[in-house]
Design a protein around this motif. Sequence first.
Motif, PDB file in Angstrom:
ATOM      1  N   ARG A  40       0.834  -1.210   0.000  1.00  0.00           N
ATOM      2  CA  ARG A  40       0.000   0.000   0.000  1.00  0.00           C
ATOM      3  C   ARG A  40       0.867   1.259   0.000  1.00  0.00           C
ATOM      4  NH1 ARG A  40      -4.490  -1.841   4.577  1.00  0.00           N
ATOM      5  NH2 ARG A  40      -5.827  -3.085   3.167  1.00  0.00           N
ATOM      6  N   GLU A  41       1.921   1.225   0.784  1.00  0.00           N
ATOM      7  CA  GLU A  41       2.822   2.388   0.848  1.00  0.00           C
ATOM      8  C   GLU A  41       3.497   2.636  -0.501  1.00  0.00           C
ATOM      9  OE1 GLU A  41       5.373   1.286   4.049  1.00  0.00           O
ATOM     10  OE2 GLU A  41       3.818   1.548   5.589  1.00  0.00           O
ATOM     11  N   LEU A  42       3.865   1.556  -1.199  1.00  0.00           N
ATOM     12  CA  LEU A  42       4.442   1.696  -2.537  1.00  0.00           C
ATOM     13  C   LEU A  42       3.434   2.325  -3.494  1.00  0.00           C
ATOM     14  CD1 LEU A  42       6.668   1.029  -4.696  1.00  0.00           C
ATOM     15  CD2 LEU A  42       5.464  -1.144  -5.026  1.00  0.00           C
ATOM     16  N   LEU A  43       2.212   1.823  -3.484  1.00  0.00           N
ATOM     17  CA  LEU A  43       1.174   2.354  -4.368  1.00  0.00           C
ATOM     18  C   LEU A  43       0.907   3.830  -4.097  1.00  0.00           C
ATOM     19  CD1 LEU A  43      -1.340  -0.633  -4.345  1.00  0.00           C
ATOM     20  CD2 LEU A  43      -0.220   0.295  -6.369  1.00  0.00           C
ATOM     21  N   LYS A  44       0.876   4.178  -2.834  1.00  0.00           N
ATOM     22  CA  LYS A  44       0.615   5.574  -2.474  1.00  0.00           C
ATOM     23  C   LYS A  44       1.739   6.481  -2.970  1.00  0.00           C
ATOM     24  CE  LYS A  44      -1.058   8.393   1.358  1.00  0.00           C
ATOM     25  NZ  LYS A  44      -1.490   8.400   2.775  1.00  0.00           N
ATOM     26  N   ASP A  50       3.351 -15.229 -12.522  1.00  0.00           N
ATOM     27  CA  ASP A  50       2.640 -14.521 -13.594  1.00  0.00           C
ATOM     28  C   ASP A  50       1.181 -14.279 -13.220  1.00  0.00           C
ATOM     29  OD1 ASP A  50       4.907 -14.558 -15.193  1.00  0.00           O
ATOM     30  OD2 ASP A  50       4.329 -16.407 -16.225  1.00  0.00           O
ATOM     31  N   VAL A  51       0.560 -15.303 -12.669  1.00  0.00           N
ATOM     32  CA  VAL A  51      -0.852 -15.203 -12.290  1.00  0.00           C
ATOM     33  C   VAL A  51      -1.054 -14.114 -11.238  1.00  0.00           C
ATOM     34  CG1 VAL A  51      -2.749 -16.413 -11.131  1.00  0.00           C
ATOM     35  CG2 VAL A  51      -1.422 -17.579 -12.903  1.00  0.00           C
ATOM     36  N   ARG A  52      -0.158 -14.053 -10.267  1.00  0.00           N
ATOM     37  CA  ARG A  52      -0.339 -13.095  -9.177  1.00  0.00           C
ATOM     38  C   ARG A  52       0.061 -11.678  -9.561  1.00  0.00           C
ATOM     39  NH1 ARG A  52       0.840 -16.848  -3.758  1.00  0.00           N
ATOM     40  NH2 ARG A  52      -1.067 -18.078  -4.056  1.00  0.00           N
ATOM     41  N   VAL A  53       0.982 -11.531 -10.484  1.00  0.00           N
ATOM     42  CA  VAL A  53       1.216 -10.204 -11.060  1.00  0.00           C
ATOM     43  C   VAL A  53      -0.072  -9.750 -11.742  1.00  0.00           C
ATOM     44  CG1 VAL A  53       2.419  -8.930 -12.879  1.00  0.00           C
ATOM     45  CG2 VAL A  53       3.714 -10.425 -11.358  1.00  0.00           C
ATOM     46  N   GLY A  54      -0.733 -10.688 -12.423  1.00  0.00           N
ATOM     47  CA  GLY A  54      -2.009 -10.389 -13.060  1.00  0.00           C
ATOM     48  C   GLY A  54      -3.075  -9.956 -12.071  1.00  0.00           C
ATOM     49  N   HIS A  55      -3.088 -10.561 -10.886  1.00  0.00           N
ATOM     50  CA  HIS A  55      -4.045 -10.143  -9.847  1.00  0.00           C
ATOM     51  C   HIS A  55      -3.867  -8.659  -9.514  1.00  0.00           C
ATOM     52  CE1 HIS A  55      -5.169 -14.210  -9.463  1.00  0.00           C
ATOM     53  NE2 HIS A  55      -4.466 -14.564  -8.394  1.00  0.00           N
ATOM     54  N   TRP A  56      -2.600  -8.247  -9.349  1.00  0.00           N
ATOM     55  CA  TRP A  56      -2.341  -6.843  -9.019  1.00  0.00           C
ATOM     56  C   TRP A  56      -2.721  -5.935 -10.186  1.00  0.00           C
ATOM     57  CZ3 TRP A  56      -1.947  -4.631  -4.564  1.00  0.00           C
ATOM     58  CH2 TRP A  56      -1.435  -5.319  -3.461  1.00  0.00           C
ATOM     59  N   GLU A  57      -2.396  -6.357 -11.394  1.00  0.00           N
ATOM     60  CA  GLU A  57      -2.712  -5.538 -12.567  1.00  0.00           C
ATOM     61  C   GLU A  57      -4.222  -5.335 -12.685  1.00  0.00           C
ATOM     62  OE1 GLU A  57      -1.436  -5.296 -17.281  1.00  0.00           O
ATOM     63  OE2 GLU A  57      -0.915  -7.060 -16.093  1.00  0.00           O
ATOM     64  N   LEU A  89       4.256  -1.540 -12.685  1.00  0.00           N
ATOM     65  CA  LEU A  89       3.750  -1.347 -11.325  1.00  0.00           C
ATOM     66  C   LEU A  89       3.190  -2.638 -10.721  1.00  0.00           C
ATOM     67  CD1 LEU A  89       3.210   0.443  -8.926  1.00  0.00           C
ATOM     68  CD2 LEU A  89       1.068   1.194 -10.007  1.00  0.00           C
ATOM     69  N   ALA A  90       2.431  -3.395 -11.497  1.00  0.00           N
ATOM     70  CA  ALA A  90       1.844  -4.630 -10.970  1.00  0.00           C
ATOM     71  C   ALA A  90       2.945  -5.595 -10.520  1.00  0.00           C
ATOM     72  CB  ALA A  90       0.955  -5.284 -12.015  1.00  0.00           C
ATOM     73  N   ALA A  91       3.997  -5.709 -11.320  1.00  0.00           N
ATOM     74  CA  ALA A  91       5.106  -6.596 -10.949  1.00  0.00           C
ATOM     75  C   ALA A  91       5.819  -6.084  -9.705  1.00  0.00           C
ATOM     76  CB  ALA A  91       6.093  -6.724 -12.112  1.00  0.00           C
ATOM     77  N   GLN A  92       6.001  -4.760  -9.603  1.00  0.00           N
ATOM     78  CA  GLN A  92       6.611  -4.185  -8.399  1.00  0.00           C
ATOM     79  C   GLN A  92       5.788  -4.526  -7.163  1.00  0.00           C
ATOM     80  OE1 GLN A  92       7.216  -0.033 -10.361  1.00  0.00           O
ATOM     81  NE2 GLN A  92       8.527  -0.058  -8.537  1.00  0.00           N
ATOM     82  N   CYS A  93       4.476  -4.369  -7.284  1.00  0.00           N
ATOM     83  CA  CYS A  93       3.582  -4.658  -6.161  1.00  0.00           C
ATOM     84  C   CYS A  93       3.677  -6.126  -5.761  1.00  0.00           C
ATOM     85  CB  CYS A  93       2.135  -4.331  -6.529  1.00  0.00           C
ATOM     86  SG  CYS A  93       1.770  -2.579  -6.635  1.00  0.00           S
ATOM     87  N   TYR A 117       6.054  -8.482  -6.325  1.00  0.00           N
ATOM     88  CA  TYR A 117       7.313  -8.967  -5.762  1.00  0.00           C
ATOM     89  C   TYR A 117       7.629  -8.316  -4.413  1.00  0.00           C
ATOM     90  CZ  TYR A 117       8.108 -11.793  -9.825  1.00  0.00           C
ATOM     91  OH  TYR A 117       7.970 -12.769 -10.792  1.00  0.00           O
ATOM     92  N   LEU A 118       7.150  -7.089  -4.193  1.00  0.00           N
ATOM     93  CA  LEU A 118       7.289  -6.494  -2.866  1.00  0.00           C
ATOM     94  C   LEU A 118       6.431  -7.251  -1.870  1.00  0.00           C
ATOM     95  CD1 LEU A 118       8.291  -4.316  -0.913  1.00  0.00           C
ATOM     96  CD2 LEU A 118       6.370  -2.876  -1.661  1.00  0.00           C
ATOM     97  N   TRP A 119       5.185  -7.535  -2.251  1.00  0.00           N
ATOM     98  CA  TRP A 119       4.281  -8.297  -1.379  1.00  0.00           C
ATOM     99  C   TRP A 119       4.842  -9.683  -1.090  1.00  0.00           C
ATOM    100  CZ3 TRP A 119       1.788 -12.894  -2.697  1.00  0.00           C
ATOM    101  CH2 TRP A 119       0.864 -13.365  -1.765  1.00  0.00           C
ATOM    102  N   LYS A 120       5.258 -10.381  -2.136  1.00  0.00           N
ATOM    103  CA  LYS A 120       5.772 -11.752  -1.977  1.00  0.00           C
ATOM    104  C   LYS A 120       7.013 -11.788  -1.087  1.00  0.00           C
ATOM    105  CE  LYS A 120       8.056 -15.374  -4.654  1.00  0.00           C
ATOM    106  NZ  LYS A 120       8.318 -15.937  -5.998  1.00  0.00           N
ATOM    107  N   ASN A 121       7.991 -10.953  -1.400  1.00  0.00           N
ATOM    108  CA  ASN A 121       9.255 -10.986  -0.659  1.00  0.00           C
ATOM    109  C   ASN A 121       9.096 -10.484   0.768  1.00  0.00           C
ATOM    110  OD1 ASN A 121      10.623 -12.022  -2.893  1.00  0.00           O
ATOM    111  ND2 ASN A 121      11.067  -9.986  -3.703  1.00  0.00           N
TER     112      ASN A 121
END
Length: 243
Positions: A32-36, A72-79, A94-98, A100-104
């Motif tokens: 959320r902080e990244l998105l903001k 790939d599927v979960r990047v799609g969820h964010w997108e 942005l979706a990939a950033q979200c 991999y930040l969430w996952k890691n």
Amino acid sequence: MDGRAVKAILFDLDNTLIETSRAGAVAIQKTRELLKTILGLDDDTICRISDKFQQKLYLESFEPSAGRSIDDVRVGHWEESITETLGSCSPPSLAAQCYYLWKNSRLEVLCLSPEVCDLLKELRIRHKLLLLTNGESQVQREKVKAVGCEEFFDGIVISGDHAEQKPFVSIFTLCFRMLGVEAQDCIMVGDSLDTDIQGGFNARVRATVWINNAEGTASDGSVKPDYTIPTVLDLPGILAQLQ
């Protein structure tokens, strides 16, 4: 319950041995902080994006044969979550950033507490231990590696590697064969009534132990566990009653 000794213990992983829900909440907050920062949106809009992602995660149905990885599927969820909320496309990366930040971030927070490690070491002196976890293979293996729990178990079974998952009997039968025990030699320990406890009941294990860490109550119609404890650390008391 008969007087038969408990030879083996089947453990669930998420929210039984590790605090997956708490780790997920930390990861969502960081995302959320990244998105903001990137989009400059208000908190309510950011929360709607992340809530959509979590809903898609909950309803996720992954099919490996479709040719896409779980990443790939979960990047799609964010997108999709960003686009559905904003009604427009976001920056391509942005979706990939979200994701991999969430996952890691989630993997970094996950851990076996020292108390749980000590418990598993003590239990393994007298019992065979097996980790039985539902979920996509890559996701669950990454968790297992992150928390370093392989050394505590005589076997690890991930449902994504097999045709059926908990609560189906077939995956429990596989576990019994791996350990060289019968169902009545085992107990099942987990936090889910629908998968762990129902599965143990279906497989006819000696006893089921529900980890009710949310302090909830079993709803009418749900399977009734033989024992209920608030934390896995209370398991020795149950074993004392069963011996």
